[in-house]
Motif scaffolding. Structure first.
Motif, short mmCIF file in Angstrom:
data_model
loop_
_atom_site.label_atom_id
_atom_site.label_comp_id
_atom_site.label_asym_id
_atom_site.label_seq_id
_atom_site.Cartn_x
_atom_site.Cartn_y
_atom_site.Cartn_z
N GLN A 1 5.38 10.66 8.43
CA GLN A 1 5.21 11.55 7.28
C GLN A 1 3.76 11.49 6.83
OE1 GLN A 1 8.26 11.62 4.08
NE2 GLN A 1 6.60 11.04 2.74
N GLU A 2 3.18 12.66 6.59
CA GLU A 2 1.83 12.75 6.06
C GLU A 2 1.78 13.93 5.11
OE1 GLU A 2 -0.57 13.28 9.60
OE2 GLU A 2 -0.16 15.43 9.66
N GLY A 3 0.82 13.92 4.23
CA GLY A 3 0.71 15.01 3.29
C GLY A 3 -0.71 15.20 2.82
N GLY A 4 -1.01 16.42 2.37
CA GLY A 4 -2.32 16.70 1.82
C GLY A 4 -3.44 16.32 2.76
N CYS B 1 -6.72 18.06 -2.39
CA CYS B 1 -5.88 18.11 -1.19
C CYS B 1 -4.70 19.03 -1.45
CB CYS B 1 -5.35 16.72 -0.85
SG CYS B 1 -6.63 15.51 -0.50
N THR B 2 -4.13 19.56 -0.40
CA THR B 2 -2.94 20.40 -0.53
C THR B 2 -1.75 19.52 -0.92
OG1 THR B 2 -2.41 20.16 1.80
CG2 THR B 2 -3.76 22.07 1.17
N MET B 3 -0.71 20.13 -1.40
CA MET B 3 0.48 19.39 -1.84
C MET B 3 1.63 19.59 -0.85
SD MET B 3 -0.27 17.81 -4.63
CE MET B 3 1.32 17.40 -5.27
N ASP B 4 1.34 19.55 0.43
CA ASP B 4 2.39 19.75 1.43
C ASP B 4 2.73 18.44 2.12
OD1 ASP B 4 -0.16 19.68 2.68
OD2 ASP B 4 0.65 20.60 4.48
N LEU B 5 3.91 18.39 2.70
CA LEU B 5 4.33 17.26 3.52
C LEU B 5 4.49 17.76 4.94
CD1 LEU B 5 7.04 15.41 1.40
CD2 LEU B 5 4.72 14.66 1.91
N ARG B 6 4.02 16.95 5.89
CA ARG B 6 4.16 17.28 7.30
C ARG B 6 4.86 16.11 7.99
NH1 ARG B 6 -0.84 18.32 5.52
NH2 ARG B 6 -1.71 16.44 6.46
N TYR B 7 5.56 16.41 9.04
CA TYR B 7 6.33 15.40 9.76
C TYR B 7 5.95 15.42 11.25
CZ TYR B 7 8.89 15.53 5.42
OH TYR B 7 9.21 15.49 4.09
#
Length: 162
Positions: free
Chosen positions: A97-100, A131-137
């Protein structure tokens, strides 16, 4: 005169309301023809076979590790818990999990004959920044010293500053 303004205002309001109630027209790319939103909805009906969900299915060629073989007790609630092997068990993969502004990576700090510890690291900038406020997987793999076999996979996560 006042009555005429009321009648005209009501007529305009009725015209706007009826325009909003009609299906919108859209032009399909490359056809030059228009269709209504109703007919477009019919043509995009959901398929009976679900799409592969990236955070829930291993990549092609990967073999999902059974849930009973995974110790995820150290992970925060809601963290992805997908583990798979590739290359006859010598490569292990996880969904991190990573974000922004964060960037995910995986480390294998411990391998024994009983367990493999997989540490999922999110590295974030040391200095505050927008930073953006999204989550990536992202799906990330790492090599093992020996095939996983029946060893337990212990999942851990950590956040570090760059």
């Amino acid at each position: 005169m006042k009555r005429l303004g009321t009648v005209v205002g009501a007529g305009v309001l009725l015209l706007l309301a009826s325009a909003c109630a009609n299906p919108q027209e859209s032009q399909e790319p490359g056809t030059g023809s228009t269709t209504t939103a109703e007919s477009t909805a019919e043509s995009t009906a959901p398929s009976t076979t679900p799409d592969r969900q990236p955070a829930r299915t291993p990549p092609s060629g990967g073999a999902k590790v059974p849930t009973a073989q995974i110790d995820d007790s150290s992970l925060p609630k809601g963290y992805p818990q997908l583990v798979w092997t590739e290359d006859e068990g010598t490569s292990i993969g996880v969904v991190a999990q990573e974000g922004g502004c964060g960037k995910a990576s995986v480390e294998i700090p411990e391998q024994s004959d009983k367990q493999v510890v997989v540490l999922m690291v999110e590295t974030i900038p040391a200095k505050p920044q927008a930073c953006t406020m999204d989550l990536r997987y992202p799906k990330i793999t790492s090599e093992l010293d020996a095939p996983l076999g029946d060893r337990t996979v212990v999942l851990k996560s950590e956040q570090r500053k760059a």
